[in-house]
Write a protein that holds these residues in place. Structure first.
Motif, PDB file in Angstrom:
ATOM      1  N   VAL A   1       0.597  -1.025  -0.230  1.00 39.94           N
ATOM      2  CA  VAL A   1      -0.147   0.018  -0.254  1.00 39.94           C
ATOM      3  C   VAL A   1       0.953   1.358   0.107  1.00 39.94           C
ATOM      4  O   VAL A   1       1.952   1.581   0.927  1.00 39.94           O
ATOM      5  CB  VAL A   1      -1.018  -0.078   1.462  1.00 39.94           C
ATOM      6  N   ARG A   2       0.841   2.137  -1.189  1.00 42.09           N
ATOM      7  CA  ARG A   2       1.473   3.451  -1.385  1.00 42.09           C
ATOM      8  C   ARG A   2       1.303   3.734  -0.822  1.00 42.09           C
ATOM      9  O   ARG A   2      -0.307   4.847  -0.859  1.00 42.09           O
ATOM     10  CB  ARG A   2       2.313   3.292  -2.694  1.00 42.09           C
ATOM     11  N   LEU A   3       1.423   5.330   0.388  1.00 48.10           N
ATOM     12  CA  LEU A   3       1.133   6.316   1.173  1.00 48.10           C
ATOM     13  C   LEU A   3       1.235   7.376   0.520  1.00 48.10           C
ATOM     14  O   LEU A   3       2.434   7.877   0.614  1.00 48.10           O
ATOM     15  CB  LEU A   3       0.080   6.385   2.211  1.00 48.10           C
ATOM     16  N   PRO A   4       0.949   8.958  -0.550  1.00 42.52           N
ATOM     17  CA  PRO A   4       1.473   9.938  -0.977  1.00 42.52           C
ATOM     18  C   PRO A   4       1.830  10.979   0.088  1.00 42.52           C
ATOM     19  O   PRO A   4       1.826  10.675   0.979  1.00 42.52           O
ATOM     20  CB  PRO A   4       0.124   9.917  -1.919  1.00 42.52           C
ATOM     21  N   LEU A   5       3.219  11.232  -0.865  1.00 42.99           N
ATOM     22  CA  LEU A   5       3.724  12.977   0.080  1.00 42.99           C
ATOM     23  C   LEU A   5       2.829  13.479   0.528  1.00 42.99           C
ATOM     24  O   LEU A   5       2.771  13.500   1.447  1.00 42.99           O
ATOM     25  CB  LEU A   5       4.673  13.298  -0.957  1.00 42.99           C
ATOM     26  N   LYS A   6       1.945  13.768   0.380  1.00 43.89           N
ATOM     27  CA  LYS A   6       0.992  15.332   0.588  1.00 43.89           C
ATOM     28  C   LYS A   6      -0.497  14.541   1.382  1.00 43.89           C
ATOM     29  O   LYS A   6      -1.761  14.708   1.587  1.00 43.89           O
ATOM     30  CB  LYS A   6       1.059  15.645  -0.182  1.00 43.89           C
ATOM     31  N   LEU A   7       0.119  13.961   2.452  1.00 48.18           N
ATOM     32  CA  LEU A   7      -1.382  13.074   3.169  1.00 48.18           C
ATOM     33  C   LEU A   7      -1.609  13.861   4.867  1.00 48.18           C
ATOM     34  O   LEU A   7      -0.413  14.598   5.686  1.00 48.18           O
ATOM     35  CB  LEU A   7      -1.356  11.905   3.901  1.00 48.18           C
ATOM     36  N   ARG A   8      -2.087  15.631   4.315  1.00 46.80           N
ATOM     37  CA  ARG A   8      -2.040  16.369   5.671  1.00 46.80           C
ATOM     38  C   ARG A   8      -2.771  16.823   6.582  1.00 46.80           C
ATOM     39  O   ARG A   8      -3.155  17.022   7.552  1.00 46.80           O
ATOM     40  CB  ARG A   8      -1.261  17.747   4.584  1.00 46.80           C
ATOM     41  N   SER A   9      -4.364  16.033   5.927  1.00 49.79           N
ATOM     42  CA  SER A   9      -5.219  15.818   7.027  1.00 49.79           C
ATOM     43  C   SER A   9      -5.688  14.605   7.979  1.00 49.79           C
ATOM     44  O   SER A   9      -5.548  13.299   7.103  1.00 49.79           O
ATOM     45  CB  SER A   9      -6.369  16.434   6.095  1.00 49.79           C
ATOM     46  N   LYS A  10      -5.490  14.818   8.813  1.00 51.06           N
ATOM     47  CA  LYS A  10      -6.780  13.331   9.456  1.00 51.06           C
ATOM     48  C   LYS A  10      -7.113  12.762   8.663  1.00 51.06           C
ATOM     49  O   LYS A  10      -7.524  11.402   8.411  1.00 51.06           O
ATOM     50  CB  LYS A  10      -6.695  13.099  10.672  1.00 51.06           C
ATOM     51  N   GLN A  11      -8.276  13.329   7.695  1.00 52.87           N
ATOM     52  CA  GLN A  11      -9.870  12.259   6.738  1.00 52.87           C
ATOM     53  C   GLN A  11      -8.829  11.962   5.798  1.00 52.87           C
ATOM     54  O   GLN A  11      -9.363  10.795   5.140  1.00 52.87           O
ATOM     55  CB  GLN A  11     -10.292  13.923   6.612  1.00 52.87           C
ATOM     56  N   LYS A  12      -7.920  12.420   5.543  1.00 54.25           N
ATOM     57  CA  LYS A  12      -6.816  12.771   4.104  1.00 54.25           C
ATOM     58  C   LYS A  12      -6.434  11.068   4.394  1.00 54.25           C
ATOM     59  O   LYS A  12      -5.899   9.796   3.336  1.00 54.25           O
ATOM     60  CB  LYS A  12      -6.182  12.769   3.429  1.00 54.25           C
ATOM     61  N   VAL A  13      -5.863  11.010   5.233  1.00 54.74           N
ATOM     62  CA  VAL A  13      -5.297   9.701   6.168  1.00 54.74           C
ATOM     63  C   VAL A  13      -5.954   8.728   6.052  1.00 54.74           C
ATOM     64  O   VAL A  13      -6.238   7.549   5.613  1.00 54.74           O
ATOM     65  CB  VAL A  13      -4.133  10.159   6.963  1.00 54.74           C
ATOM     66  N   LEU A  14      -7.167   8.652   7.273  1.00 50.36           N
ATOM     67  CA  LEU A  14      -8.308   7.984   6.870  1.00 50.36           C
ATOM     68  C   LEU A  14      -8.675   7.138   5.938  1.00 50.36           C
ATOM     69  O   LEU A  14      -8.216   6.135   5.255  1.00 50.36           O
ATOM     70  CB  LEU A  14      -8.656   8.388   8.268  1.00 50.36           C
TER      71      LEU A  14
END
Length: 128
Positions: free
Chosen positions: A23-36
């Motif tokens: 699972v690749r997580l992109p560089l710009k996950l700045r908010s809790k909602q985007k991460v979740l």
């Protein structure tokens, strides 16, 4: 042994094992909602996912819908800004790895971060 790994270039990570879900997580996950939401989508969480930290940890400790025996989260950067959200996220990852390492039918979790994030991870975890 650390609960996470550092790589100079996480984007270059490859795994050919058919029992591994990368699972690749992109560089710009700045908010809790985007991460979740990103994790929910890429880990194929059930629809009942509550979109909060407790629900994230609970589902990462369940995973009965995933056949993969090994899950690799490849972070292109350190998600969230410095602060409570980042610390909570890192604590969840560490907790999930500890849980699965002691489970009867374990799944192996690998958490990869860029080498440049090593100091920030250490600083966040030392603040506990």
């Amino acid at each position: 042994m650390s609960w996470y790994q550092l790589m100079a270039d996480p984007k270059s990570y490859q795994d050919a094992d058919p029992n591994t879900l990368v699972v690749r997580l992109p560089l710009k996950l700045r908010s809790k909602q985007k991460v979740l939401l990103t994790l929910a989508q890429r880990l194929h969480f059930p629809r009942y996912f509550g979109k909060n930290w407790d629900a994230l940890e609970e589902l990462m400790r369940d995973l009965n819908w995933l056949e993969a025996k090994r899950i690799v989260l490849v972070h292109e950067g350190l998600p969230l800004g410095a602060g409570d959200g980042r610390l909570i996220y890192l604590q969840i990852l560490q907790s999930v790895q500890e849980f699965w390492s002691e489970a009867e039918e374990p799944k192996e979790w690998v958490f990869i971060f860029p080498k440049s994030a090593g100091g920030a991870i250490e600083a966040a975890m030392e603040s506990l």
